[in-house]
Design an enzyme around this catalytic site. Structure first.
Site, PDB file in Angstrom:
ATOM      1  N   TYR A  40      -1.796   5.764 -10.920  1.00 34.63           N
ATOM      2  CA  TYR A  40      -1.504   6.378  -9.876  1.00 34.63           C
ATOM      3  C   TYR A  40      -2.014   6.811  -9.564  1.00 34.63           C
ATOM      4  O   TYR A  40      -3.551   7.420  -9.441  1.00 34.63           O
ATOM      5  CB  TYR A  40      -0.498   7.458 -10.442  1.00 34.63           C
ATOM      6  CG  TYR A  40       1.402   6.682 -10.733  1.00 34.63           C
ATOM      7  CD1 TYR A  40       1.180   5.408 -10.135  1.00 34.63           C
ATOM      8  CD2 TYR A  40       1.902   7.696 -10.845  1.00 34.63           C
ATOM      9  CE1 TYR A  40       2.314   4.249 -10.552  1.00 34.63           C
ATOM     10  CE2 TYR A  40       4.090   6.740 -10.559  1.00 34.63           C
ATOM     11  CZ  TYR A  40       3.205   4.970 -10.918  1.00 34.63           C
ATOM     12  OH  TYR A  40       4.671   4.579 -10.934  1.00 34.63           O
ATOM     13  N   SER A  41      -2.255   7.893  -8.109  1.00 28.52           N
ATOM     14  CA  SER A  41      -2.636   8.444  -6.914  1.00 28.52           C
ATOM     15  C   SER A  41      -3.874   9.904  -7.622  1.00 28.52           C
ATOM     16  O   SER A  41      -3.390  10.277  -9.257  1.00 28.52           O
ATOM     17  CB  SER A  41      -2.010   9.533  -5.492  1.00 28.52           C
ATOM     18  OG  SER A  41      -1.246   8.336  -5.293  1.00 28.52           O
ATOM     19  N   GLU A  59       4.748  16.706  -5.059  1.00 34.22           N
ATOM     20  CA  GLU A  59       3.890  15.200  -5.402  1.00 34.22           C
ATOM     21  C   GLU A  59       3.175  15.565  -4.669  1.00 34.22           C
ATOM     22  O   GLU A  59       2.908  15.801  -3.466  1.00 34.22           O
ATOM     23  CB  GLU A  59       4.632  14.710  -5.113  1.00 34.22           C
ATOM     24  CG  GLU A  59       5.482  13.063  -6.122  1.00 34.22           C
ATOM     25  CD  GLU A  59       6.225  11.852  -5.837  1.00 34.22           C
ATOM     26  OE1 GLU A  59       6.131  10.932  -6.186  1.00 34.22           O
ATOM     27  OE2 GLU A  59       5.903  11.534  -4.690  1.00 34.22           O
ATOM     28  N   LEU A  86       1.138  -1.227  -0.180  1.00 39.11           N
ATOM     29  CA  LEU A  86      -0.335   0.018  -0.013  1.00 39.11           C
ATOM     30  C   LEU A  86       0.802   1.372   0.006  1.00 39.11           C
ATOM     31  O   LEU A  86       2.175   1.473   0.902  1.00 39.11           O
ATOM     32  CB  LEU A  86      -0.615   0.139   1.524  1.00 39.11           C
ATOM     33  CG  LEU A  86      -1.619   1.373   1.519  1.00 39.11           C
ATOM     34  CD1 LEU A  86      -2.873   0.946   2.955  1.00 39.11           C
ATOM     35  CD2 LEU A  86      -1.016   2.172   2.717  1.00 39.11           C
ATOM     36  N   ASN A  87       0.471   2.803  -0.988  1.00 38.41           N
ATOM     37  CA  ASN A  87       1.285   3.393  -0.934  1.00 38.41           C
ATOM     38  C   ASN A  87      -0.137   4.526  -0.141  1.00 38.41           C
ATOM     39  O   ASN A  87      -1.107   4.145   0.563  1.00 38.41           O
ATOM     40  CB  ASN A  87       2.386   4.087  -1.441  1.00 38.41           C
ATOM     41  CG  ASN A  87       2.054   3.795  -3.197  1.00 38.41           C
ATOM     42  OD1 ASN A  87       1.544   2.893  -3.453  1.00 38.41           O
ATOM     43  ND2 ASN A  87       2.341   5.209  -3.099  1.00 38.41           N
ATOM     44  N   ASP A  88       0.319   5.763  -1.101  1.00 44.25           N
ATOM     45  CA  ASP A  88      -0.922   6.854  -0.888  1.00 44.25           C
ATOM     46  C   ASP A  88      -2.281   6.716  -0.570  1.00 44.25           C
ATOM     47  O   ASP A  88      -2.974   5.850  -1.408  1.00 44.25           O
ATOM     48  CB  ASP A  88      -0.847   7.644  -1.765  1.00 44.25           C
ATOM     49  CG  ASP A  88       1.285   7.719  -2.558  1.00 44.25           C
ATOM     50  OD1 ASP A  88       1.509   8.076  -2.162  1.00 44.25           O
ATOM     51  OD2 ASP A  88       1.368   9.066  -3.504  1.00 44.25           O
ATOM     52  N   GLN A 132      -2.887   3.851  -2.972  1.00 43.53           N
ATOM     53  CA  GLN A 132      -1.940   3.170  -3.789  1.00 43.53           C
ATOM     54  C   GLN A 132      -2.179   1.783  -3.868  1.00 43.53           C
ATOM     55  O   GLN A 132      -1.771   1.149  -2.480  1.00 43.53           O
ATOM     56  CB  GLN A 132      -1.286   4.147  -4.634  1.00 43.53           C
ATOM     57  CG  GLN A 132      -1.147   5.038  -4.890  1.00 43.53           C
ATOM     58  CD  GLN A 132      -1.155   4.735  -6.371  1.00 43.53           C
ATOM     59  OE1 GLN A 132      -0.607   4.783  -7.138  1.00 43.53           O
ATOM     60  NE2 GLN A 132      -1.954   4.878  -6.811  1.00 43.53           N
ATOM     61  N   ARG A 189       1.428  15.029 -12.559  1.00 43.65           N
ATOM     62  CA  ARG A 189       0.373  13.741 -11.564  1.00 43.65           C
ATOM     63  C   ARG A 189      -0.548  14.497 -10.670  1.00 43.65           C
ATOM     64  O   ARG A 189      -0.461  15.205  -9.807  1.00 43.65           O
ATOM     65  CB  ARG A 189       1.437  12.626 -10.723  1.00 43.65           C
ATOM     66  CG  ARG A 189       2.611  13.120 -10.600  1.00 43.65           C
ATOM     67  CD  ARG A 189       3.296  11.679 -10.437  1.00 43.65           C
ATOM     68  NE  ARG A 189       4.128  11.476  -9.870  1.00 43.65           N
ATOM     69  CZ  ARG A 189       5.269  12.030 -10.394  1.00 43.65           C
ATOM     70  NH1 ARG A 189       5.681  11.513 -11.291  1.00 43.65           N
ATOM     71  NH2 ARG A 189       5.889  11.531  -9.540  1.00 43.65           N
ATOM     72  N   ASP A 190      -0.684  13.368 -10.306  1.00 47.14           N
ATOM     73  CA  ASP A 190      -2.071  13.017  -9.119  1.00 47.14           C
ATOM     74  C   ASP A 190      -2.870  14.475  -9.179  1.00 47.14           C
ATOM     75  O   ASP A 190      -2.733  15.595  -7.754  1.00 47.14           O
ATOM     76  CB  ASP A 190      -1.117  13.707  -7.603  1.00 47.14           C
ATOM     77  CG  ASP A 190       0.219  12.160  -7.322  1.00 47.14           C
ATOM     78  OD1 ASP A 190      -0.061  11.338  -8.302  1.00 47.14           O
ATOM     79  OD2 ASP A 190       1.226  12.809  -7.011  1.00 47.14           O
TER      80      ASP A 190
HETATM   81  C1  FRU Z   1       4.017   9.589  -3.486  1.00 48.12           C
HETATM   82  C2  FRU Z   1       3.881   8.698  -5.746  1.00 48.12           C
HETATM   83  C3  FRU Z   1       2.508   9.660  -6.091  1.00 48.12           C
HETATM   84  C4  FRU Z   1       1.960   8.839  -7.535  1.00 48.12           C
HETATM   85  C5  FRU Z   1       2.415   7.343  -6.254  1.00 48.12           C
HETATM   86  C6  FRU Z   1       2.911   6.200  -7.312  1.00 48.12           C
HETATM   87  O1  FRU Z   1       4.128   8.399  -3.422  1.00 48.12           O
HETATM   88  O2  FRU Z   1       4.905   8.390  -6.335  1.00 48.12           O
HETATM   89  O3  FRU Z   1       3.645  10.491  -7.068  1.00 48.12           O
HETATM   90  O4  FRU Z   1       0.801   8.760  -8.131  1.00 48.12           O
HETATM   91  O5  FRU Z   1       3.576   7.138  -5.191  1.00 48.12           O
HETATM   92  O6  FRU Z   1       2.520   5.503  -6.269  1.00 48.12           O
END
Ligand code: FRU
Length: 470
Positions: free
Chosen positions: A81-82, A208, A19-21, A37, A153-154
């Site tokens: 992505y995010s 980001e 898991l991330n964001d 994520q 992005r994001d």
């Molecule tokens: C931040 C990031 C975002 C991107 C996502 C990819 O942690 O790098 O910029 O969208 O994670 O998993």
């Protein structure tokens, strides 16, 4: 002690995988939706990255629905992505819009900054947060201003009082400066570049996960600047996460806005915090959830071959103080998970059963310390608050984490949430937050307090995550 004791009971995490964001945070028809994520097949190499999905009615008991947005179109071949969620429509046409970035890394000899990478902004509509409609690509690299590299992005999207749609995107420009792109739209579908939001002096090479926060009429830009390792306060970490306060009466929609970098404050002074996102819930509260992890960290978050990695922070309620700082406090709903109150001696050591606890310390004066399992020590010495792994097992239990400090002249109160391998600390009514992972080895928890405090309370905490993996 089994590894399952390292799982969290009230910090959101998937059953397995990476898991991330946090993504697409919202409350829709009463239900809280937290997307994130997710690479379910991690630690398999190059595990596909998409959006996981979890829901809750109370921010405490969660259900996990697996990976729901998959990188299955050519515009997101290297990851979905995010991004964010926005509500649109009225009555029967009310629905959610999910905006996110499709990431593509071309095969070949590229630097992946100026060449070799594509970033498309993609929209999915949903009537309820569960059923997801077609993917629609709204923007591609050729649509962004000419001074952008491929790193764009994001998306974070909102609507102004006058109905104008706004999108901000994190970007790296061709001079390797982090910035935010602001785009506007009449319908949230067709977007036009409006302006670039830059800082008065360079502040990292890429920003980001930008987010716009408004508290009591004051606007803030939250973002994660990368390329900050040499700042004296950065503890050598390349990536940081914090917010800029905008001048009174200004918003991100002002076309000549310049970011004053002297207003930057870190969200969290612990080891494990990045890529937070905020949303306003149906009660009108602004809630923040962060990733309790770090990109490119010199420490471990899945020691001993765990088949899951990382969790999110608890939801934190944001409020603005008169001096401009934002305070963060755990959502009060977490108190629903409190079980038996535990006797904790205000001085000396107490053994608490189990690995999930909520500890409150009020009325501290002068130097103070709280040590967990003789290994994780939170200490105030009259000048700073420090969080350090100590003793013989420091490197094992900290998995490479050492020490974090932040300046502080007076410590008045603490709230410490201990949850499996996650610890979140809130000091002085939430003026300071510190999130860290740790990998304790004992069945019970030893809490040792030194210093003076008026009152100490501790509760055993229940497990709101059990239905995600039982
Ligand atoms: C931040 C990031 C975002 C991107 C996502 C990819 O942690 O790098 O910029 O969208 O994670 O998993």
């Amino acid at each position: 002690m089994t590894h399952s004791a390292w799982r969290m009971g009230f910090h959101l995490m998937p059953p397995t995988g990476w898991l991330n964001d946090p993504n697409g945070l919202c409350q829709f028809d009463g239900t809280y939706h937290v997307f994130h994520q997710y690479s379910p097949t991690w630690p398999e190499p190059h595990a596909p990255r998409g959006w996981g999905h979890a829901t809750s009615r109370d921010l405490v008991h969660w259900e996990h629905h697996g990976m729901v947005i998959c990188p299955d179109t050519p515009d997101e071949a290297s990851g979905s992505y995010s991004g964010c969620a926005v509500e649109v429509g009225e009555g029967a046409t009310r629905r959610l819009r999910l905006y996110y970035t499709g990431n593509v890394k071309e095969q070949g000899d590229f630097d992946y900054v100026r060449t070799g990478r594509r970033a498309a902004q993609i929209l999915i509509e949903s009537p309820d947060g569960f059923e997801l409609g077609e993917k629609r690509v709204l923007l591609r690299n050729a649509d962004y201003p000419a001074d952008c590299t491929c790193h764009v992005r994001d998306p974070k999207v909102w609507r102004d009082a006058d109905g104008t749609w706004w999108m901000i995107l994190g970007a790296r420009n061709i001079d390797d400066c982090g910035m935010v792109l602001a785009l506007r739209s009449d319908d949230g579908i067709v977007w036009h570049n409006s302006h670039e939001i830059r800082s008065d002096e360079p502040f990292g090479f890429m920003w980001e996960c930008p987010d716009r926060i408004v508290l009591d009429g004051r606007a803030f830009l939250s973002c994660c600047p990368q390329g900050m390792a040499d700042r004296p306060w950065a503890h050598g970490m390349r990536d940081q996460s914090g917010y800029f306060t905008l001048p009174e009466g200004c918003d991100l929609t002002d076309t000549n806005l310049k970011i004053d970098v002297s207003t930057f404050r870190l969200w969290d002074a612990g080891f494990d915090f990045y890529a937070p996102q905020t949303f306003v819930d149906e009660q009108g509260r602004t809630l923040l959830i962060g990733w309790m992890g770090m990109p490119e960290a010199p420490f471990e978050s899945a020691p001993d071959g765990l088949d899951w990695c990382h969790c999110l922070t608890v939801p934190r309620v944001l409020a603005r103080l008169a001096d401009g700082a934002i305070v963060q406090q755990p959502a009060p709903e977490l108190e629903q998970l409190r079980e038996a109150e535990e006797a904790l001696v205000p001085l000396g050591a107490t053994v608490l059963e189990g690995r999930r606890h909520d500890i409150e310390v009020l009325g501290t004066e002068g130097p103070f310390s709280l040590t967990l399992d003789g290994a994780l020590r939170l200490a105030f010495d009259g000048e700073q608050l420090s969080l350090a792994f100590i003793g013989n097992d420091a490197s094992l239990i900290g998995a490479g984490r050492t020490e974090r400090t932040c300046p502080l002249d007076k410590l008045t109160d603490l709230r410490i949430l201990i949850d499996g391998s996650a610890v979140e600390i809130f000091a002085n009514g939430g003026r300071i937050a510190m999130a860290t992972r740790w990998f304790p080895t004992a069945e019970s928890l030893v809490v040792a307090l030194e210093g003076s405090s008026m009152s100490v309370h501790a509760w055993q905490m229940g497990d709101g995550m059990h239905s995600t993996y039982a």
